[in-house]
Design an enzyme around this catalytic site. Sequence first.
Site, PDB file in Angstrom:
ATOM      1  N   ASP A 116     -11.674 -66.774 -44.274  1.00  0.00           N
ATOM      2  CA  ASP A 116     -12.435 -66.174 -45.374  1.00  0.00           C
ATOM      3  C   ASP A 116     -11.607 -66.034 -46.644  1.00  0.00           C
ATOM      4  O   ASP A 116     -12.092 -66.312 -47.744  1.00  0.00           O
ATOM      5  CB  ASP A 116     -12.945 -64.793 -44.953  1.00  0.00           C
ATOM      6  CG  ASP A 116     -14.054 -64.312 -45.871  1.00  0.00           C
ATOM      7  OD1 ASP A 116     -15.154 -64.886 -45.790  1.00  0.00           O
ATOM      8  OD2 ASP A 116     -13.825 -63.398 -46.685  1.00  0.00           O
ATOM      9  N   ARG A 146     -19.234 -59.361 -40.246  1.00  0.00           N
ATOM     10  CA  ARG A 146     -18.878 -60.776 -40.049  1.00  0.00           C
ATOM     11  C   ARG A 146     -17.372 -61.014 -40.202  1.00  0.00           C
ATOM     12  O   ARG A 146     -16.821 -61.911 -39.566  1.00  0.00           O
ATOM     13  CB  ARG A 146     -19.666 -61.687 -40.998  1.00  0.00           C
ATOM     14  CG  ARG A 146     -19.257 -61.643 -42.443  1.00  0.00           C
ATOM     15  CD  ARG A 146     -19.853 -62.784 -43.281  1.00  0.00           C
ATOM     16  NE  ARG A 146     -19.424 -62.679 -44.666  1.00  0.00           N
ATOM     17  CZ  ARG A 146     -18.284 -63.157 -45.136  1.00  0.00           C
ATOM     18  NH1 ARG A 146     -17.450 -63.796 -44.356  1.00  0.00           N
ATOM     19  NH2 ARG A 146     -17.940 -62.983 -46.405  1.00  0.00           N
ATOM     20  N   HIS A 170     -22.258 -73.004 -41.097  1.00  0.00           N
ATOM     21  CA  HIS A 170     -22.205 -73.971 -42.210  1.00  0.00           C
ATOM     22  C   HIS A 170     -22.445 -75.397 -41.717  1.00  0.00           C
ATOM     23  O   HIS A 170     -23.170 -76.175 -42.348  1.00  0.00           O
ATOM     24  CB  HIS A 170     -20.844 -73.908 -42.923  1.00  0.00           C
ATOM     25  CG  HIS A 170     -20.616 -72.621 -43.644  1.00  0.00           C
ATOM     26  ND1 HIS A 170     -19.431 -72.325 -44.279  1.00  0.00           N
ATOM     27  CD2 HIS A 170     -21.411 -71.529 -43.836  1.00  0.00           C
ATOM     28  CE1 HIS A 170     -19.507 -71.122 -44.835  1.00  0.00           C
ATOM     29  NE2 HIS A 170     -20.695 -70.613 -44.573  1.00  0.00           N
ATOM     30  N   TYR A 181     -35.159 -71.855 -42.310  1.00  0.00           N
ATOM     31  CA  TYR A 181     -34.274 -72.811 -42.996  1.00  0.00           C
ATOM     32  C   TYR A 181     -34.876 -74.216 -42.915  1.00  0.00           C
ATOM     33  O   TYR A 181     -34.713 -75.027 -43.828  1.00  0.00           O
ATOM     34  CB  TYR A 181     -32.880 -72.800 -42.364  1.00  0.00           C
ATOM     35  CG  TYR A 181     -32.159 -71.456 -42.428  1.00  0.00           C
ATOM     36  CD1 TYR A 181     -32.366 -70.569 -43.473  1.00  0.00           C
ATOM     37  CD2 TYR A 181     -31.240 -71.100 -41.438  1.00  0.00           C
ATOM     38  CE1 TYR A 181     -31.691 -69.349 -43.537  1.00  0.00           C
ATOM     39  CE2 TYR A 181     -30.556 -69.886 -41.489  1.00  0.00           C
ATOM     40  CZ  TYR A 181     -30.792 -69.018 -42.544  1.00  0.00           C
ATOM     41  OH  TYR A 181     -30.115 -67.821 -42.602  1.00  0.00           O
ATOM     42  N   LYS A 238     -17.473 -71.742 -48.697  1.00  0.00           N
ATOM     43  CA  LYS A 238     -16.165 -71.812 -48.069  1.00  0.00           C
ATOM     44  C   LYS A 238     -16.114 -70.816 -46.907  1.00  0.00           C
ATOM     45  O   LYS A 238     -16.767 -69.776 -47.013  1.00  0.00           O
ATOM     46  CB  LYS A 238     -15.025 -71.546 -49.056  1.00  0.00           C
ATOM     47  CG  LYS A 238     -15.237 -70.473 -50.116  1.00  0.00           C
ATOM     48  CD  LYS A 238     -15.470 -69.057 -49.724  1.00  0.00           C
ATOM     49  CE  LYS A 238     -14.472 -68.375 -48.848  1.00  0.00           C
ATOM     50  NZ  LYS A 238     -14.887 -66.971 -48.535  1.00  0.00           N
ATOM     51  N   SER A 262     -34.971 -68.190 -45.539  1.00  0.00           N
ATOM     52  CA  SER A 262     -34.337 -67.166 -44.713  1.00  0.00           C
ATOM     53  C   SER A 262     -34.868 -67.287 -43.300  1.00  0.00           C
ATOM     54  O   SER A 262     -35.914 -67.894 -43.077  1.00  0.00           O
ATOM     55  CB  SER A 262     -34.692 -65.785 -45.288  1.00  0.00           C
ATOM     56  OG  SER A 262     -34.329 -64.764 -44.384  1.00  0.00           O
ATOM     57  N   ARG A 263     -34.152 -66.667 -42.366  1.00  0.00           N
ATOM     58  CA  ARG A 263     -34.684 -66.602 -41.007  1.00  0.00           C
ATOM     59  C   ARG A 263     -35.923 -65.719 -40.965  1.00  0.00           C
ATOM     60  O   ARG A 263     -36.686 -65.774 -40.018  1.00  0.00           O
ATOM     61  CB  ARG A 263     -33.610 -66.046 -40.058  1.00  0.00           C
ATOM     62  CG  ARG A 263     -32.399 -66.945 -39.891  1.00  0.00           C
ATOM     63  CD  ARG A 263     -31.269 -66.202 -39.219  1.00  0.00           C
ATOM     64  NE  ARG A 263     -30.864 -65.041 -40.010  1.00  0.00           N
ATOM     65  CZ  ARG A 263     -30.059 -64.078 -39.594  1.00  0.00           C
ATOM     66  NH1 ARG A 263     -29.549 -64.135 -38.378  1.00  0.00           N
ATOM     67  NH2 ARG A 263     -29.737 -63.060 -40.388  1.00  0.00           N
TER      68      ARG A 263
HETATM   69  N1  LIG Z   1     -17.497 -67.710 -52.933  1.00  0.00           N
HETATM   70  C1  LIG Z   1     -17.333 -66.412 -52.735  1.00  0.00           C
HETATM   71  O1  LIG Z   1     -16.816 -65.686 -53.575  1.00  0.00           O
HETATM   72  C2  LIG Z   1     -17.817 -65.822 -51.466  1.00  0.00           C
HETATM   73  C3  LIG Z   1     -18.152 -66.634 -50.424  1.00  0.00           C
HETATM   74  N2  LIG Z   1     -18.631 -66.107 -49.266  1.00  0.00           N
HETATM   75  C4  LIG Z   1     -18.962 -67.011 -48.171  1.00  0.00           C
HETATM   76  O2  LIG Z   1     -20.367 -66.992 -47.999  1.00  0.00           O
HETATM   77  C5  LIG Z   1     -20.710 -66.978 -46.632  1.00  0.00           C
HETATM   78  C6  LIG Z   1     -21.659 -65.812 -46.387  1.00  0.00           C
HETATM   79  O3  LIG Z   1     -20.997 -64.610 -46.677  1.00  0.00           O
HETATM   80  P1  LIG Z   1     -21.810 -63.295 -47.156  1.00  0.00           P
HETATM   81  O4  LIG Z   1     -22.810 -63.652 -48.169  1.00  0.00           O
HETATM   82  O5  LIG Z   1     -20.776 -62.289 -47.497  1.00  0.00           O
HETATM   83  O6  LIG Z   1     -22.519 -62.891 -45.811  1.00  0.00           O
HETATM   84  P2  LIG Z   1     -23.799 -61.980 -45.597  1.00  0.00           P
HETATM   85  O7  LIG Z   1     -23.684 -61.422 -44.243  1.00  0.00           O
HETATM   86  O8  LIG Z   1     -23.983 -61.047 -46.750  1.00  0.00           O
HETATM   87  O9  LIG Z   1     -25.011 -63.013 -45.660  1.00  0.00           O
HETATM   88  C7  LIG Z   1     -25.103 -64.084 -44.784  1.00  0.00           C
HETATM   89  C8  LIG Z   1     -26.547 -64.551 -44.684  1.00  0.00           C
HETATM   90  O10 LIG Z   1     -26.579 -65.633 -43.758  1.00  0.00           O
HETATM   91  C9  LIG Z   1     -27.777 -65.614 -43.032  1.00  0.00           C
HETATM   92  N3  LIG Z   1     -27.490 -65.707 -41.590  1.00  0.00           N
HETATM   93  C10 LIG Z   1     -27.873 -66.719 -40.781  1.00  0.00           C
HETATM   94  N4  LIG Z   1     -27.495 -66.513 -39.531  1.00  0.00           N
HETATM   95  C11 LIG Z   1     -26.863 -65.328 -39.521  1.00  0.00           C
HETATM   96  C12 LIG Z   1     -26.279 -64.564 -38.492  1.00  0.00           C
HETATM   97  N5  LIG Z   1     -26.268 -64.949 -37.201  1.00  0.00           N
HETATM   98  N6  LIG Z   1     -25.722 -63.380 -38.825  1.00  0.00           N
HETATM   99  C13 LIG Z   1     -25.722 -62.964 -40.090  1.00  0.00           C
HETATM  100  N7  LIG Z   1     -26.285 -63.654 -41.119  1.00  0.00           N
HETATM  101  C14 LIG Z   1     -26.855 -64.831 -40.828  1.00  0.00           C
HETATM  102  C15 LIG Z   1     -28.510 -64.334 -43.393  1.00  0.00           C
HETATM  103  O11 LIG Z   1     -29.575 -64.708 -44.255  1.00  0.00           O
HETATM  104  P3  LIG Z   1     -31.102 -64.617 -43.758  1.00  0.00           P
HETATM  105  O12 LIG Z   1     -31.200 -63.348 -42.986  1.00  0.00           O
HETATM  106  O13 LIG Z   1     -31.843 -64.625 -45.000  1.00  0.00           O
HETATM  107  O14 LIG Z   1     -31.372 -65.823 -42.905  1.00  0.00           O
HETATM  108  C16 LIG Z   1     -27.500 -63.508 -44.152  1.00  0.00           C
HETATM  109  O15 LIG Z   1     -28.073 -62.755 -45.174  1.00  0.00           O
HETATM  110  C17 LIG Z   1     -19.398 -66.915 -45.848  1.00  0.00           C
HETATM  111  O16 LIG Z   1     -19.143 -68.168 -45.284  1.00  0.00           O
HETATM  112  C18 LIG Z   1     -18.345 -66.548 -46.874  1.00  0.00           C
HETATM  113  O17 LIG Z   1     -17.109 -67.186 -46.667  1.00  0.00           O
HETATM  114  C19 LIG Z   1     -18.837 -64.762 -49.130  1.00  0.00           C
HETATM  115  C20 LIG Z   1     -18.510 -63.906 -50.136  1.00  0.00           C
HETATM  116  C21 LIG Z   1     -17.937 -64.355 -51.392  1.00  0.00           C
HETATM  117  O1  LIG Z   2     -14.822 -65.511 -50.883  1.00  0.00           O
HETATM  118  C1  LIG Z   2     -14.726 -64.307 -50.853  1.00  0.00           C
HETATM  119  C2  LIG Z   2     -14.143 -63.583 -51.980  1.00  0.00           C
HETATM  120  O2  LIG Z   2     -13.696 -62.297 -51.682  1.00  0.00           O
HETATM  121  C3  LIG Z   2     -14.514 -61.560 -50.821  1.00  0.00           C
HETATM  122  C4  LIG Z   2     -14.053 -60.154 -50.728  1.00  0.00           C
HETATM  123  O3  LIG Z   2     -14.139 -59.525 -51.960  1.00  0.00           O
HETATM  124  C5  LIG Z   2     -14.568 -62.288 -49.507  1.00  0.00           C
HETATM  125  O4  LIG Z   2     -15.068 -61.549 -48.450  1.00  0.00           O
HETATM  126  C6  LIG Z   2     -15.304 -63.529 -49.733  1.00  0.00           C
HETATM  127  O5  LIG Z   2     -15.588 -64.280 -48.620  1.00  0.00           O
END
Ligand SMILES: NC(=O)C1=CN([C@@H]2O[C@H](COP(=O)(O)OP(=O)(O)OC[C@H]3O[C@@H](n4cnc5c(N)ncnc54)[C@H](OP(=O)(O)O)[C@@H]3O)[C@@H](O)[C@H]2O)C=CC1
Ligand SMILES: O=C1CO[C@H](CO)[C@@H](O)[C@@H]1O
Length: 343
Positions: free
Chosen positions: A184, A171, A85, A64, A103, A42-43
């Site tokens: 998204d 976000r 990413h 990281y 994704k 984590s950061r």
């Molecule tokens: N497959 C699926 O079903 C899903 C996929 N996603 C994908 O996952 C990714 C993350 O989404 P989600 O988990 O909802 O996001 P969150 O905001 O919950 O978490 C993102 C994490 O990224 C890190 N981070 C690094 N830089 C930043 C920044 N500048 N601002 C905010 N967070 C940062 C943080 O971790 P730390 O503080 O520890 O460094 C943070 O906890 C997206 O790309 C999304 O498309 C999201 C939801 C569902």
């Molecule tokens: O992949 C995803 C699946 O659905 C979520 C919402 O419920 C999204 O936000 C996420 O990024």
Amino acid sequence: MAPTHGTSDGTIRWGILGTGFIAGLQTSDLLDNGFAVQAVGSRSLESSTAFSQQYGVATAHGSYEDLVADPEVDVVYVATPHPFHHAHALLALNAGKHVLVEKPFTMNAAEAQEIVALAEAKGLVALEAMWTRFLPHMVRIREILAAGTLGEVRKVVASHNQNLPKDPAHRLNDPALGGGALLDLGIYPISFAFDVLGTPATILASSSPTATGVDRQTAAIFQYGNGQQAYVDCELDAAGANRAVVIGTDGWIDIESIWYNAVPFTVFDSEGNVLERFDQPVTSRGMQYQAAEVERLIAAGATSGTVLPPAETVAVMAAMDQIRSQIGLRYAADALAGGALHE
Ligand SMILES: NC(=O)C1=CN([C@@H]2O[C@H](COP(=O)(O)OP(=O)(O)OC[C@H]3O[C@@H](n4cnc5c(N)ncnc54)[C@H](OP(=O)(O)O)[C@@H]3O)[C@@H](O)[C@H]2O)C=CC1
Ligand SMILES: O=C1CO[C@H](CO)[C@@H](O)[C@@H]1O
């Protein structure tokens, strides 16, 4: 020749990059299904320590960079917001780690191609975490389509509509964090259309913006050379049925809500008679299947599989570039990618 990875007994050790919402879900699915989660980065050390304690992960890193340098990590799962990413995947690949990247894989096709090229050059896996592709119902749907049960497939209709947080700083609404429906949510129906029909010949898109300047709802028609079509749409602030349908000359497949999760589907003939009902529950959410694909590729010394080859990930990003170009949706990453998007 792929680099050697894993412990002497063949265990592949996962490192989680980021500690947010999806990092938690993927970690649970890994641990509940016997995968080895070795470390989290984590950061902030406070966040990684809290995460490691919550999930029982051995090592917590406060950056990281430290995570990807950990010699006990073989594959890094990138779970940061979309605009990061690219950098985080490159960071891990340059440290010699395989990557599973959430994704959308990147912000645009140029970034995606750079990751794919680096992974290939290093003999490492770089898989897009389009987890739906690897779920059992999608595996069975591909078998049904390959068997010709639907006759000639004519059309895919797929939606992804959610009622997501309204906070402009969230976000999903913030352009600096890659907000908007398309990247998204829209990526699910778009990736599904690619899975069934391949790369379209032309795309026609339309969209409405949020007050923050990202896309609130976007729809696109994919047209294929042989007359096939896909209708795909997504929406940030109004939930919907979230079904997907594949229609052929001899029948159709109706995937239940929420179609991109592990859900049942029904196959009908053209008279509406049921040919097959698929209803196979999965353990956990089902994100372990994409992890299994990463481990299978590593074990095989391969960098590319057939379910979601890297070239298709890049093609999906290129389709989204094209849609964004048509609807005038640009992000900071596009300028860095050499103006790949032309309005
Ligand atoms: N497959 C699926 O079903 C899903 C996929 N996603 C994908 O996952 C990714 C993350 O989404 P989600 O988990 O909802 O996001 P969150 O905001 O919950 O978490 C993102 C994490 O990224 C890190 N981070 C690094 N830089 C930043 C920044 N500048 N601002 C905010 N967070 C940062 C943080 O971790 P730390 O503080 O520890 O460094 C943070 O906890 C997206 O790309 C999304 O498309 C999201 C939801 C569902
Ligand atoms: O992949 C995803 C699946 O659905 C979520 C919402 O419920 C999204 O936000 C996420 O990024």
